[in-house]
Design a protein around this motif. Structure first.
Motif, PDB file in Angstrom:
ATOM      1  N   ILE A 324     -69.485-125.983 -65.867  1.00  0.00           N
ATOM      2  CA  ILE A 324     -69.415-127.289 -65.207  1.00  0.00           C
ATOM      3  C   ILE A 324     -68.856-128.301 -66.194  1.00  0.00           C
ATOM      4  O   ILE A 324     -69.379-128.460 -67.295  1.00  0.00           O
ATOM      5  N   LEU A 349     -66.254-125.501 -62.521  1.00  0.00           N
ATOM      6  CA  LEU A 349     -66.481-126.589 -61.566  1.00  0.00           C
ATOM      7  C   LEU A 349     -66.322-127.923 -62.285  1.00  0.00           C
ATOM      8  O   LEU A 349     -66.785-128.083 -63.424  1.00  0.00           O
ATOM      9  N   THR A 351     -66.937-132.155 -61.977  1.00  0.00           N
ATOM     10  CA  THR A 351     -67.584-133.226 -61.217  1.00  0.00           C
ATOM     11  C   THR A 351     -66.553-134.237 -60.725  1.00  0.00           C
ATOM     12  O   THR A 351     -66.702-134.808 -59.649  1.00  0.00           O
ATOM     13  N   ASP A 398     -72.309-125.345 -50.224  1.00  0.00           N
ATOM     14  CA  ASP A 398     -73.010-124.489 -51.168  1.00  0.00           C
ATOM     15  C   ASP A 398     -72.037-123.492 -51.762  1.00  0.00           C
ATOM     16  O   ASP A 398     -71.153-122.977 -51.065  1.00  0.00           O
ATOM     17  N   LEU A 406     -75.335-123.484 -56.110  1.00  0.00           N
ATOM     18  CA  LEU A 406     -75.096-124.900 -56.380  1.00  0.00           C
ATOM     19  C   LEU A 406     -74.644-125.580 -55.096  1.00  0.00           C
ATOM     20  O   LEU A 406     -73.826-125.023 -54.354  1.00  0.00           O
ATOM     21  N   ARG A 407     -75.162-126.771 -54.856  1.00  0.00           N
ATOM     22  CA  ARG A 407     -74.727-127.556 -53.710  1.00  0.00           C
ATOM     23  C   ARG A 407     -73.928-128.756 -54.195  1.00  0.00           C
ATOM     24  O   ARG A 407     -74.362-129.489 -55.090  1.00  0.00           O
ATOM     25  N   ALA A 408     -72.762-128.932 -53.625  1.00  0.00           N
ATOM     26  CA  ALA A 408     -71.912-130.074 -53.968  1.00  0.00           C
ATOM     27  C   ALA A 408     -72.412-131.311 -53.232  1.00  0.00           C
ATOM     28  O   ALA A 408     -72.599-131.277 -52.015  1.00  0.00           O
ATOM     29  N   TYR A 421     -73.689-131.732 -58.758  1.00  0.00           N
ATOM     30  CA  TYR A 421     -74.022-130.363 -58.373  1.00  0.00           C
ATOM     31  C   TYR A 421     -75.527-130.161 -58.482  1.00  0.00           C
ATOM     32  O   TYR A 421     -76.123-130.331 -59.553  1.00  0.00           O
TER      33      TYR A 421
END
Length: 558
Positions: A324, A349, A351, A398, A406-408, A421
């Protein structure tokens, strides 16, 4: 062999203060070196609660405060008044002072004859010939609990031979009473200004415990006893000060208290308070913050990035690794990510696409073949246009990565494509720049939008989260309180904008306005502050509270 934990006993300490010409003094007692706890230290009168402190006969002798009120002040269900009683009892036992009322509600004082009698009663009390209740009855006194005010809350650090959960109180020292140590647990006493006690402690003239030092530092902020008591009587949330040990940059043990940047993180990671965590962020050094979760910080510390941009590695050799926020396009940082990844990097990922968070994604993908997830960059110069997600995430999506879900959470405002996340299994939210530790997030129009940011802040308070993992700084706890502080800060700044516009009356340029609204910010940062000020003005314009003139001047709407 596991050591038996030292039980934590309830205790009360009282700070007696008296005015002098150049401020005020507090009473301190020197403990003998023959005791187990705080050997040879200078302390305030106090000690553990006793069974007699909760007896109905004792409670009936208290004036101005009942158990329900006392317990409410301490945040406990019942038994609160016993702490006030213990503070008075210990003050009598250790210092020979009585905080009590005569029948006429006059505070207790005495002449020499009564002083001699009081000394005899104290001796009988010390030798268990009389109880404190019996002494109060003989003196025809009631405990002046309404003159004693709750001040702070400390818990003894783990590792001590005795541990106490201590409530600190403050009171004006009784007049016409002369303190005297008991020559048993305490061998000397002195009246001293808080700032002088601190100075004496630094040169070794006084031996002070950590809670005493911190308490003296707080006391030194007040000018007189009235100011101190007014503060103590003002309703406020009193934090439990439970010191945690950590290592400083020299490898020396350092104590942290609530409010220190690393406190929440150390509390979470070092459950047994062994003192092995760092109290600073070291770029390049891995920091485990949870099971199969490691933080690496890029070496890009600065005014906008604090100690550097945080990269988080999730997963193991069995699950593969998700990264992340891989950070800036710094090959040394990328090499460090590769070095400390516990397995194959399969997912990256972001942010958002500010240039300290996402540029390494493309480079990391070229070296690992990882899948990129996130939102595409907005068309602005301050955005990383090289980030091209293989999977575009939307609010609530998800994603299964590194054996975790992980959920956005779409949180625009700082950036229109900003995502947090949520790792619900750990009640952990990776916040990027939505919430940062130690600094206010810059809202930079046109992509930054203040009203949207405030709405996004409120959005995360409904999430099942205990800790925030920010893009800059240490782990943060109490997310709802963190959001409330940010909302209050933004409202305070908006109020300053309105106040400045009201005072000028005439239309004013943003360059002239920034010096008034950000008078608490160094002039060298006013260029950045101007961007945040513009965000505030845009919000007020949308609220129809200010008028924007064609010549880039602003004024309140009439």
């Amino acid at each position: 062999m596991t050591e038996t934990p030292v039980p934590i006993k309830p205790a009360a300490t009282i700070i007696l203060a008296r005015d002098v010409a150049d401020g005020f003094e507090v009473l301190m007692l020197k403990r003998t070196t023959q005791v187990t706890f705080a050997k040879g230290m200078h302390v305030f009168p106090g000690g553990g609660l006793d069974a007699q402190d909760q007896q109905a006969e004792m409670v009936a002798l208290c004036a101005g405060l009942d158990d329900l009120q006392a317990s409410h002040l301490l945040g406990i269900e019942r038994g609160g008044l016993a702490y006030w009683i213990a503070a008075v009892r210990e003050c009598f036992e250790e210092a020979g002072l009585v905080l009590g009322y005569h029948a006429n509600k006059q505070l207790f004082s005495f002449d020499q004859t009564e002083a001699d009698r009081l000394a005899e009663l104290r001796a009988d009390f010390t030798h268990n010939k009389l109880s404190f209740v019996e002494i109060l009855k003989q003196l025809e006194l009631r405990v002046a609990t309404d003159q004693i005010h709750y001040f702070s809350h400390w818990v003894t650090k783990a590792g001590q031979p005795r541990r106490y959960d201590t409530r600190f109180f403050v009171a004006r020292a009784p007049s016409q009473q002369i303190p005297m140590q008991d020559n048993s647990e305490t061998v000397a006493h002195l009246w001293v200004r808080p700032q002088d006690a601190l100075a004496m402690g630094k040169v070794g003239e006084l031996s002070l415990m950590f809670p005493t030092i911190k308490t003296l530092e707080t006391l030194a902020n007040f000018d007189c006893v009235d100011d101190l008591l007014m503060h103590a009587k003002t309703p406020r949330k009193i934090l439990k000060m439970n010191p945690k040990g950590a290592l400083d940059r020299d490898g020396q043990s350092h104590l942290l208290i609530p409010g220190d940047p690393a406190y929440a993180e150390v509390t979470k990671i070092d459950v047994n308070n062994e003192g092995h965590c760092r109290n600073y962020i070291a770029p390049g050094l891995p920091t485990p913050i949870g099971e199969n979760i490691v933080r690496l910080t890029a070496a890009n510390a600065g005014m906008m990035t604090g100690p550097g941009t945080n990269t988080y590695l999730l997963g193991s050799a069995l699950t593969g690794i998700a990264v992340i926020d891989p950070g800036p396009a710094d090959q040394a940082h990328i090499d460090n990510i590769l070095k400390h990844a516990a397995g194959e990097i399969k997912w990256v990922l972001c942010t958002h696409t500010h240039k300290d968070h996402s540029p390494a994604a493309k480079l990391l993908k070229s070296q690992t073949g990882a899948i990129l997830l996130g939102m595409a960059p907005p068309p602005h110069d301050n955005q990383d246009q090289s980030f091209s997600p293989d999977v575009v995430l939307n609010d609530g999506d998800d994603c299964e990565v590194a054996g975790m879900r992980l959920r956005a959470i779409h949180t625009p405002g700082h950036a229109s494509n900003h995502l947090c996340y949520l790792l619900e299994s750990d009640r952990l939210l990776f916040t990027g720049d939505h919430i940062m530790q130690g600094s206010t997030v810059v809202i930079n129009p046109p992509d930054g939008h203040l009203a949207t940011y405030l709405a996004s802040l409120r959005k995360i308070t409904s999430l099942p989260v205990d800790y925030l993992a920010p893009g800059h700084g240490f782990l943060m706890h109490q997310p709802t309180e963190a959001v409330e502080r940010l909302l209050i800060h933004r409202q305070d700044r908006e109020n300053k904008v309105i106040k400045a516009l009201r005072e000028t009356q005439e239309p004013i340029t943003i360059d002239a306005l920034v010096t008034r609204v950000y008078d608490d910010v160094p002039a060298g940062r006013h260029a950045i502050a101007t961007r945040s000020l513009l965000a505030h003005l845009d919000k007020l314009y949308e609220d129809k509270r200010v008028t924007a003139h064609p010549d880039s001047r602003w004024q309140l709407t009439h």
